[in-house]
Enzyme design. Structure first.
Site, PDB file in Angstrom:
ATOM      1  N   ASP A  53       0.826  -1.215   0.000  1.00 29.65           N
ATOM      2  CA  ASP A  53       0.000   0.000   0.000  1.00 29.65           C
ATOM      3  C   ASP A  53       0.861   1.266   0.000  1.00 29.65           C
ATOM      4  O   ASP A  53       1.938   1.297   0.587  1.00 29.65           O
ATOM      5  CB  ASP A  53      -0.925  -0.008   1.233  1.00 29.65           C
ATOM      6  CG  ASP A  53      -2.117   0.930   1.039  1.00 29.65           C
ATOM      7  OD1 ASP A  53      -2.377   1.346  -0.108  1.00 29.65           O
ATOM      8  OD2 ASP A  53      -2.789   1.238   2.048  1.00 29.65           O
ATOM      9  N   ASN A  77       1.489   3.061  -3.001  1.00 27.38           N
ATOM     10  CA  ASN A  77       2.096   3.329  -4.316  1.00 27.38           C
ATOM     11  C   ASN A  77       1.620   4.665  -4.894  1.00 27.38           C
ATOM     12  O   ASN A  77       2.406   5.437  -5.438  1.00 27.38           O
ATOM     13  CB  ASN A  77       1.710   2.234  -5.325  1.00 27.38           C
ATOM     14  CG  ASN A  77       2.362   0.909  -5.012  1.00 27.38           C
ATOM     15  OD1 ASN A  77       3.262   0.838  -4.195  1.00 27.38           O
ATOM     16  ND2 ASN A  77       1.893  -0.143  -5.662  1.00 27.38           N
ATOM     17  N   THR A 136     -10.750  -7.036  -4.682  1.00 29.64           N
ATOM     18  CA  THR A 136     -12.030  -7.041  -5.416  1.00 29.64           C
ATOM     19  C   THR A 136     -12.611  -5.617  -5.423  1.00 29.64           C
ATOM     20  O   THR A 136     -13.293  -5.247  -6.370  1.00 29.64           O
ATOM     21  CB  THR A 136     -13.038  -8.021  -4.753  1.00 29.64           C
ATOM     22  OG1 THR A 136     -13.004  -7.834  -3.333  1.00 29.64           O
ATOM     23  CG2 THR A 136     -12.713  -9.467  -5.053  1.00 29.64           C
ATOM     24  N   ASN A 180     -10.837  -2.846  -5.563  1.00 24.74           N
ATOM     25  CA  ASN A 180     -10.023  -1.909  -6.351  1.00 24.74           C
ATOM     26  C   ASN A 180     -10.611  -1.632  -7.740  1.00 24.74           C
ATOM     27  O   ASN A 180     -10.170  -0.704  -8.427  1.00 24.74           O
ATOM     28  CB  ASN A 180      -8.570  -2.381  -6.469  1.00 24.74           C
ATOM     29  CG  ASN A 180      -7.780  -2.209  -5.189  1.00 24.74           C
ATOM     30  OD1 ASN A 180      -6.890  -2.992  -4.883  1.00 24.74           O
ATOM     31  ND2 ASN A 180      -8.089  -1.177  -4.401  1.00 24.74           N
TER      32      ASN A 180
HETATM   33  C1  IPE Z   1      -5.695  -2.639  -0.065  1.00 26.33           C
HETATM   34  O1  IPE Z   1      -5.273  -1.346  -0.349  1.00 26.33           O
HETATM   35  C2  IPE Z   1      -5.676  -3.463  -1.308  1.00 26.33           C
HETATM   36  C3  IPE Z   1      -4.349  -3.744  -1.834  1.00 26.33           C
HETATM   37  C4  IPE Z   1      -3.220  -3.423  -1.290  1.00 26.33           C
HETATM   38  C5  IPE Z   1      -4.323  -4.467  -3.076  1.00 26.33           C
HETATM   39  P1  IPE Z   1      -6.319  -0.176  -0.598  1.00 26.33           P
HETATM   40  O2  IPE Z   1      -5.519   1.050  -0.807  1.00 26.33           O
HETATM   41  O3  IPE Z   1      -7.241  -0.578  -1.698  1.00 26.33           O
HETATM   42  O4  IPE Z   1      -7.124  -0.168   0.761  1.00 26.33           O
HETATM   43  P2  IPE Z   1      -7.983   0.967   1.473  1.00 26.33           P
HETATM   44  O5  IPE Z   1      -8.968   1.477   0.454  1.00 26.33           O
HETATM   45  O6  IPE Z   1      -7.026   2.038   1.899  1.00 26.33           O
HETATM   46  O7  IPE Z   1      -8.620   0.289   2.636  1.00 26.33           O
HETATM   47  C1  IPE Z   2      -1.401  -0.091  -3.353  1.00 29.36           C
HETATM   48  O1  IPE Z   2      -1.186   1.247  -3.497  1.00 29.36           O
HETATM   49  C2  IPE Z   2      -1.703  -0.841  -4.611  1.00 29.36           C
HETATM   50  C3  IPE Z   2      -3.126  -1.119  -4.839  1.00 29.36           C
HETATM   51  C4  IPE Z   2      -4.069  -1.065  -3.965  1.00 29.36           C
HETATM   52  C5  IPE Z   2      -3.506  -1.481  -6.195  1.00 29.36           C
HETATM   53  P1  IPE Z   2      -2.376   2.278  -3.606  1.00 29.36           P
HETATM   54  O2  IPE Z   2      -2.693   2.432  -5.058  1.00 29.36           O
HETATM   55  O3  IPE Z   2      -3.511   1.909  -2.752  1.00 29.36           O
HETATM   56  O4  IPE Z   2      -1.679   3.588  -3.086  1.00 29.36           O
HETATM   57  P2  IPE Z   2      -2.340   4.705  -2.159  1.00 29.36           P
HETATM   58  O5  IPE Z   2      -2.852   4.015  -0.950  1.00 29.36           O
HETATM   59  O6  IPE Z   2      -3.429   5.345  -2.957  1.00 29.36           O
HETATM   60  O7  IPE Z   2      -1.215   5.627  -1.859  1.00 29.36           O
HETATM   61 MG    MG Z   3      -4.048   2.339  -0.834  1.00 28.20          MG
END
Ligand code: IPE
Ligand code: IPE
Ligand code: MG
Length: 240
Positions: free
Chosen positions: A14, A16, A60, A62
């Site tokens: 998380d 990225n 799921t 995302n």
């Molecule tokens: C959790 O991250 C899912 C993955 C790392 C693939 P999210 O960024 O989607 O989670 P929330 O929305 O902050 O709970």
């Molecule tokens: C994690 O990084 C990867 C996925 C959930 C696909 P994020 O894309 O959730 O990054 P933040 O949380 O928005 O910084």
């Molecule tokens: Mg995230």
């Protein structure tokens, strides 16, 4: 402190997006950086003696994100297939997937299949990639398969126990020992709900592309300092 190495490490990849935004880059660049970092990090974990790594790469939920972002993540799997295979062969990793297959394109499914088939020969290092994955969805899907077998009389209700239930999940994996989440969020976000029942949780503010080997060492040190009781009591310890 002990020097036990966790058998199964989960990582909720998380931060990225925030990593990229902080640098004035598009979110996609963050996913690219995360993808590169994941390879280095997992290789290091296996070197340390970890046998199973589960990485949460796409939930799921995302699919709620923009089409551009979703497509970019999907294309990482297909566009970097050669690189992924090279990485698995070099590091001797069997990579496979957990998650629902619906909503994934034929091209993505083919890439997943190729990765699973071509790396099956490696047995010591297992890499479980959670993609279009949800912990609740996994439990529901397992329950449906169990009910189907009960209905078809290939399974008796009385034979359902934890070990058997585990076999009906996407992959018959050992329980998680250590679960790491980067980026400062202190929640599970639907990750491996069944498997994390007694996992040690490690939450760290570092954004995933910046989470390196030395950061894993710190997580490991904390893990080794935890007292894992699984509901029991260690009567040999002084404070008992
Ligand atoms: C959790 O991250 C899912 C993955 C790392 C693939 P999210 O960024 O989607 O989670 P929330 O929305 O902050 O709970
Ligand atoms: C994690 O990084 C990867 C996925 C959930 C696909 P994020 O894309 O959730 O990054 P933040 O949380 O928005 O910084
Ligand atoms: Mg995230």
């Amino acid at each position: 402190m002990n020097n036990k190495i966790p058998n199964h490490v989960g990582i909720i990849v998380d931060g990225n997006g925030r990593w990229a935004t902080n640098r004035g880059l598009s979110r996609s660049k963050g996913h690219e950086a995360g993808f590169i970092n994941l390879q280095k990090l997992t290789a290091y974990m296996y070197e340390k003696g970890v046998h199973y790594v589960s990485a949460y790469l796409f939930s799921t939920e995302n699919f709620k994100r923009s089409e551009t972002e979703v497509n970019f993540i999907m294309n990482l799997l297909t566009g970097k297939l050669k690189e992924i295979l090279e990485f698995c062969h070099q590091t001797k990793i069997h990579a496979f997937f957990s998650g629902r297959k619906d909503k994934l394109s034929k091209k993505v499914l083919e890439a997943m299949n190729t990765i699973e088939e071509e790396t099956r020969k490696y047995t010591d290092r297992q890499f479980n990639i959670c993609f279009n994955y949800g912990g609740r969805a996994e439990i529901i899907d397992a329950t449906k398969k169990i009910l189907y077998d009960v209905e078809n009389k290939t399974l008796e209700i009385n034979n359902i126990d934890e070990e058997l239930y585990n076999k009906y999940l996407y992959n018959n994996l050992p329980s998680l020992d250590l679960l790491i989440r980067t980026s400062g969020e202190k929640r599970i976000s639907n990750f491996m709900l069944w498997q994390c029942s007694y996992a040690e949780f490690y939450f760290i503010d570092t954004l995933f592309p910046d989470f390196k080997a030395k950061d894993f060492d710190k997580a490991l040190e904390e893990y080794q300092n935890r007292d894992r009781r699984f509901g029991g009591i260690d009567y040999d310890k002084k404070n008992h």
